[in-house]
Design an enzyme around this catalytic site. Structure first.
Site, PDB file in Angstrom:
ATOM      1  N   LYS A  65       0.865  -1.188   0.000  1.00  0.00           N
ATOM      2  CA  LYS A  65       0.000   0.000   0.000  1.00  0.00           C
ATOM      3  C   LYS A  65       0.893   1.226   0.000  1.00  0.00           C
ATOM      4  O   LYS A  65       2.013   1.167   0.492  1.00  0.00           O
ATOM      5  CB  LYS A  65      -0.875   0.016   1.266  1.00  0.00           C
ATOM      6  CG  LYS A  65      -2.146   0.810   1.120  1.00  0.00           C
ATOM      7  CD  LYS A  65      -3.244  -0.036   0.515  1.00  0.00           C
ATOM      8  CE  LYS A  65      -4.473   0.764   0.181  1.00  0.00           C
ATOM      9  NZ  LYS A  65      -5.607  -0.125  -0.162  1.00  0.00           N
ATOM     10  N   ASP A  83      -6.884   4.171  -4.642  1.00  0.00           N
ATOM     11  CA  ASP A  83      -7.564   4.028  -3.347  1.00  0.00           C
ATOM     12  C   ASP A  83      -8.221   5.390  -3.139  1.00  0.00           C
ATOM     13  O   ASP A  83      -8.451   6.115  -4.125  1.00  0.00           O
ATOM     14  CB  ASP A  83      -6.543   3.675  -2.248  1.00  0.00           C
ATOM     15  CG  ASP A  83      -7.205   3.203  -0.952  1.00  0.00           C
ATOM     16  OD1 ASP A  83      -7.588   2.031  -0.872  1.00  0.00           O
ATOM     17  OD2 ASP A  83      -7.367   4.023  -0.012  1.00  0.00           O
TER      18      ASP A  83
HETATM   19  O1  2IT Z   1      -8.072  -1.574  -0.857  1.00  0.00           O
HETATM   20  C1  2IT Z   1      -7.922  -2.100  -1.991  1.00  0.00           C
HETATM   21  O2  2IT Z   1      -8.070  -3.310  -2.163  1.00  0.00           O
HETATM   22  C2  2IT Z   1      -7.559  -1.220  -3.099  1.00  0.00           C
HETATM   23  N1  2IT Z   1      -7.398  -0.018  -2.881  1.00  0.00           N
HETATM   24  C3  2IT Z   1      -7.385  -1.770  -4.483  1.00  0.00           C
HETATM   25  C4  2IT Z   1      -6.006  -2.315  -4.668  1.00  0.00           C
HETATM   26  C5  2IT Z   1      -5.681  -2.749  -6.081  1.00  0.00           C
HETATM   27  O3  2IT Z   1      -4.501  -3.065  -6.283  1.00  0.00           O
HETATM   28  O4  2IT Z   1      -6.549  -2.784  -6.953  1.00  0.00           O
END
Ligand code: 2IT
Length: 447
Positions: free
Chosen positions: A126, A166
């Site tokens: 993340k 996100d």
């Molecule tokens: O919280 C999540 O699963 C996302 N923000 C999506 C992450 C993604 O790599 O699509």
């Protein structure tokens, strides 16, 4: 002697002082996993859970950018590369003024378990920044994204780490980030997901998280011989997840009576139908406006600075805004108003005491790491399409999404039953997500 949750958490807190959201996410998992370690002595012996709480790598960097007046500004950029046991790091980028190390470590930790549940080969990561996009011009957002990617590009790649969106990162930001990556690396690669449809994006990726949440709730209801049809629903948030969850609820014959944003909540008892949702989508993503404009356009009540959980008359609740948006007091209101199911579209929206109350009160409860996994699952499908240099139809992708959500649901139910917690989706999701990553870590040795 197995460690108690409190002993385990004391170590985590000592090593990661002040990171309250990270502690909250780890404690929830530890409560599910520590009791099962006597059945898996290898995992205890090799300190698998302990190692999972330590990110493989944490990147923190300065992000300088020029605002429209030519003044120099800077923010803090992050990427947490949490766990790569089952695939390249995968997870979104968040741009919000609340972003800090604790928030991103909690999100990266959750992402490891979520990605494991999707059935696809993705590790967890993340990132993001405390850059606040609210009130910034398009050009300022572009300059920020370019500066952010100039540094991030050194650390990511299609086989290494594949970020996505996100909160605060949607189609516009992914475009700017992708453009800068391509420019500095001189490579057109599937290094981000959520891309535009003309340049490597997958159909249904924008809808996937919200649709997946409602598919998951549908599977939960099926267990008790019911469905979404005819049910009145509370949805919180007004972003990509909330809008598309509401859209799918409508498609399946349910009714959505609420949404909310940072300024307050709307209550529309007639139902927020597709026409109203299309208007909200344009308001939020094109005009960059807020829901306080809604009552001037459609008949509805607006409550400044309130959440949606006090609104009576709903059977199903979908928290799709942000972490800890559903405190205990709100959980009490929901239970008193007869809520029957809470299905999380956001990451960790319910505080631990709220989840406890739902379980005690017989409310069906699904945690975000299972219920909102459709977003990252379709990101995984976008990576597959990029690797094959082709693109699937919307129907193809949506069918695959539906099947993945059904599979996650089945896995949660069967794992919870196997580990003596029938019907507990928190335990099912944590254990099932953990086992796959733990086995891979065991196989790969002390790395
Ligand atoms: O919280 C999540 O699963 C996302 N923000 C999506 C992450 C993604 O790599 O699509």
């Amino acid at each position: 002697m197995p460690k108690t949750v409190d002993d385990f958490m004391r170590q985590v807190a000592e090593k990661n002082p002040g990171e309250t959201e990270f502690h909250q996410a780890v404690r929830e998992v530890a409560e599910s996993i520590l009791p099962i370690l006597p059945r898996h002595p290898d995992f205890a012996q090799e300190e698998i859970l302990e190692r999972m709480t330590e990110p493989e790598r944490v990147l923190m960097f300065r992000v300088p950018w020029l605002d429209d007046s030519g003044r120099i500004r800077f923010n803090r950029g992050f990427r947490i590369q949490m766990n790569s046991a089952i695939g390249p790091y995968k997870g979104g980028l968040r741009l919000d003024k609340s972003v800090n190390l604790s928030i991103l470590k909690f999100l990266a930790f959750e992402q490891v378990f979520k990605n494991s549940l999707t059935t696809l080969p993705m590790g967890g990561g993340k990132g993001g920044s405390d850059f606040d996009p609210i009130g910034k011009s398009d050009r300022e957002v572009m300059r920020f994204c370019q500066s952010f990617m100039t540094e991030l590009s050194r650390h990511i790649g299609p086989d290494t780490d594949v970020p996505a969106g996100d909160i605060g990162v949607g189609a516009r930001e992914i475009g700017y980030l992708f453009g800068q990556f391509k420019r500095v690396k001189n490579a057109f690669q599937g290094v981000l997901t959520g891309k535009g449809q003309d340049w490597g994006g997958s159909l249904i990726r924008p809808e996937a998280t919200g649709y997946g949440v409602v598919y998951f709730a549908g599977e939960m209801l099926k267990q008790i011989g019911e469905g979404i049809k005819g049910k009145t629903c509370l949805v919180s948030g007004a972003g990509n997840v909330a809008i598309n969850a509401a859209r799918k609820i409508n498609q399946l014959g349910g009714k959505v009576i609420s949404l909310c944003d940072i300024h307050g909540a709307i209550y529309d008892p007639a139902g927020i139908d597709e026409e109203k949702l299309a208007w909200v989508e344009e308001l939020v993503f094109k005009r960059r406006g807020f829901l306080d404009e809604y009552p001037a356009r459609f008949k509805a009540e607006f409550w400044p600075q309130r959440n949606v959980w006090h609104i009576p008359g709903a059977e199903l609740a979908f928290p799709c805004a942000t972490q800890n948006e559903l405190p205990l007091a709100s959980a009490k209101e929901l239970v008193a108003n007869g809520i029957r199911l809470v299905c999380e579209g956001a990451n960790m929206p319910s505080v631990p005491e709220a989840i406890h109350l739902f379980h005690e009160s017989g409310v069906l409860f699904a945690p975000g790491k299972a219920a909102n996994a459709g977003g990252v699952a379709v990101s995984g499908l976008e990576m597959s399409q990029n690797a094959q240099h082709l693109s699937w139809t919307a129907q193809d992708v949506e069918d695959k999404l539906f099947n993945i959500m059904c599979s996650i649901h089945r896995t949660c139910v069967s794992t919870a039953a196997k580990y003596d917690a029938p019907g507990n989706y928190v335990v099912g999701a944590n254990i099932a997500g953990f086992l796959k990553v733990a086995r891979a870590m065991l196989d790969q040795g002390a790395v």
